[in-house]
Enzyme design. Structure first.
Site, PDB file in Angstrom:
ATOM      1  CE1 TYR A 165      -3.463  -2.497  -0.148  1.00 23.68           C
ATOM      2  CE2 TYR A 165      -4.259  -1.699   1.953  1.00 23.68           C
ATOM      3  CZ  TYR A 165      -4.421  -2.495   0.839  1.00 23.68           C
ATOM      4  OH  TYR A 165      -5.537  -3.271   0.719  1.00 23.68           O
ATOM      5  CE  LYS A 199      -5.916  -7.146   0.631  1.00 24.45           C
ATOM      6  NZ  LYS A 199      -6.249  -5.735   0.599  1.00 24.45           N
TER       7      LYS A 199
HETATM    8  P1  FBP Z   1     -11.608  -4.017   1.007  1.00 27.66           P
HETATM    9  O1  FBP Z   1     -11.843  -5.042  -0.080  1.00 27.66           O
HETATM   10  O2  FBP Z   1     -12.841  -3.775   1.831  1.00 27.66           O
HETATM   11  O3  FBP Z   1     -10.999  -2.755   0.460  1.00 27.66           O
HETATM   12  O4  FBP Z   1     -10.571  -4.674   2.016  1.00 27.66           O
HETATM   13  C1  FBP Z   1      -9.221  -4.829   1.736  1.00 27.66           C
HETATM   14  C2  FBP Z   1      -8.365  -4.169   2.790  1.00 27.66           C
HETATM   15  O5  FBP Z   1      -7.004  -4.312   2.497  1.00 27.66           O
HETATM   16  C3  FBP Z   1      -8.607  -4.642   4.215  1.00 27.66           C
HETATM   17  O6  FBP Z   1      -7.831  -5.749   4.554  1.00 27.66           O
HETATM   18  C4  FBP Z   1      -8.240  -3.413   4.998  1.00 27.66           C
HETATM   19  O7  FBP Z   1      -8.975  -3.316   6.163  1.00 27.66           O
HETATM   20  C5  FBP Z   1      -8.604  -2.291   4.099  1.00 27.66           C
HETATM   21  O8  FBP Z   1      -8.642  -2.778   2.787  1.00 27.66           O
HETATM   22  C6  FBP Z   1      -7.629  -1.139   4.197  1.00 27.66           C
HETATM   23  O9  FBP Z   1      -8.008  -0.162   3.287  1.00 27.66           O
HETATM   24  P2  FBP Z   1      -7.444   1.329   3.326  1.00 27.66           P
HETATM   25  O10 FBP Z   1      -5.943   1.261   3.395  1.00 27.66           O
HETATM   26  O11 FBP Z   1      -7.941   1.890   2.052  1.00 27.66           O
HETATM   27  O12 FBP Z   1      -8.034   1.963   4.527  1.00 27.66           O
END
Ligand code: FBP
Length: 303
Positions: A165, A199
């Protein structure tokens, strides 16, 4: 289309056995994975469960994962340790070993450890999940923390799925967390640091934001399939899973899922798009995604 090729883990039987369970014995199989992550109570707060209040109950999520034919659920330690035992062996578990709330400002994020790889082994998990905030001003701390998790995971033979991320103020200055520049870079960093699986979110192409990305990203516009293909390319052979993001309509979600797989992703990891729908709708949609994956796999195998 791709599938997880287990020969890459030939020398690491612990990881190979667990990846076999995740990608061949459960879920759509044949090298493809379908994961149900529910760590949103920590990451976003219980408000994420309000569109479908029963989803706040982890037992509900586990039943949904079983009936929806998922490869695994993803939980934080507190939820896994209280709710997973009755389901152990019936639906695989991925233990998320770090996490944070979204209450502090998002300009310098780091996701601290919340459990250990040893906890994951004791709980019967088949992999651990780690959020790496690539580009954050606290990235050096994050890299060191990841090193610790990666080494423990190697010692115990558990695969590590990296939530790659891009986040923080510098990322925003260069086109934002959803730009191709940032997502492609984050996927590569995860590969460089030793992820077993990566991911990612689907890149978005918003002209005003893209203009802040370095060349040639400032002028590159791709569709979902092409964008995922680029991320897969950047990941240097490390299999890629695609996230769902906030809730969208059934057909849009299916189209995004299909394009992601056609672009070379080995699986999907959709949270809100599944658990925010009423139970029966969520099961039906999960089965449609499952069938789509099986169909694509069969078509791919004929090529
Ligand atoms: P979603 O499919 O609901 O986006 O979930 C994936 C995820 O990675 C979760 O594991 C995590 O809680 C969330 O997205 C974090 O999203 P962000 O960094 O956008 O807050």
């Amino acid at each position: 289309m791709a599938g997880v090729d287990l020969s890459r883990w030939a020398g690491v039987p612990g990881k190979k056995a667990r990846l076999y369970r995740l990608f061949y014995q459960f879920g759509p199989g044949d090298g493809l994975g379908m994961f149900l992550p529910v760590d949103h109570g920590l990451e976003h707060g219980p408000g994420d469960f309000l569109p479908n209040p029963p989803s706040a109950d982890p037992d509900y999520i586990l039943r949904l994962a079983l009936e929806g034919r998922y490869s695994a659920v993803v939980f934080q330690y507190g939820i896994a340790s209280r709710y997973y035992a009755p389901f152990a062996g019936r639906i695989p578990l991925v233990l998320k070993v770090n996490g944070k709330t979204n209450i502090p400002p998002a300009d310098e994020p780091i996701s601290p450890l919340t459990s250990t790889v040893e906890d994951a082994v004791r709980l019967g998990a088949d992999a651990v999940g780690y959020t790496l905030y690539v580009g954050s001003p606290r990235q050096d701390e994050d890299f060191r923390q990841f090193l610790q998790v990666r080494r423990e995971a190697e010692r115990f033979g558990l695969p590590v799925i990296v939530w790659a991320y891009p986040r923080g103020r510098y990322v925003e200055e260069k086109g934002g967390r959803d730009s191709l520049y940032a997502i492609e870079y984050a996927a590569r960093v995860a590969a460089e640091l030793g992820a077993d699986l990566i991911k990612v979110n689907v890149p978005e192409f918003v002209p005003e934001k893209m203009a802040r990305s370095p060349k040639p990203y400032d002028s590159t516009v791709l569709d979902v399939k092409e964008a995922i293909a680029r991320v897969v390319w950047a990941a240097a052979g490390v299999p890629v899973l695609v996230s769902g993001g906030s809730k969208i309509g059934d057909e849009d979600l299916l189209a995004r899922a299909t394009a992601s797989l056609e672009g070379g992703a080995v699986g999907l990891i959709f949270g809100r798009n599944i658990f925010q729908r009423p139970y029966d709708e969520a099961v039906r949609l999960s089965h449609r995604i499952f069938e789509m994956m099986r169909t694509l796999r069969t078509a791919g195998a004929k090529v």
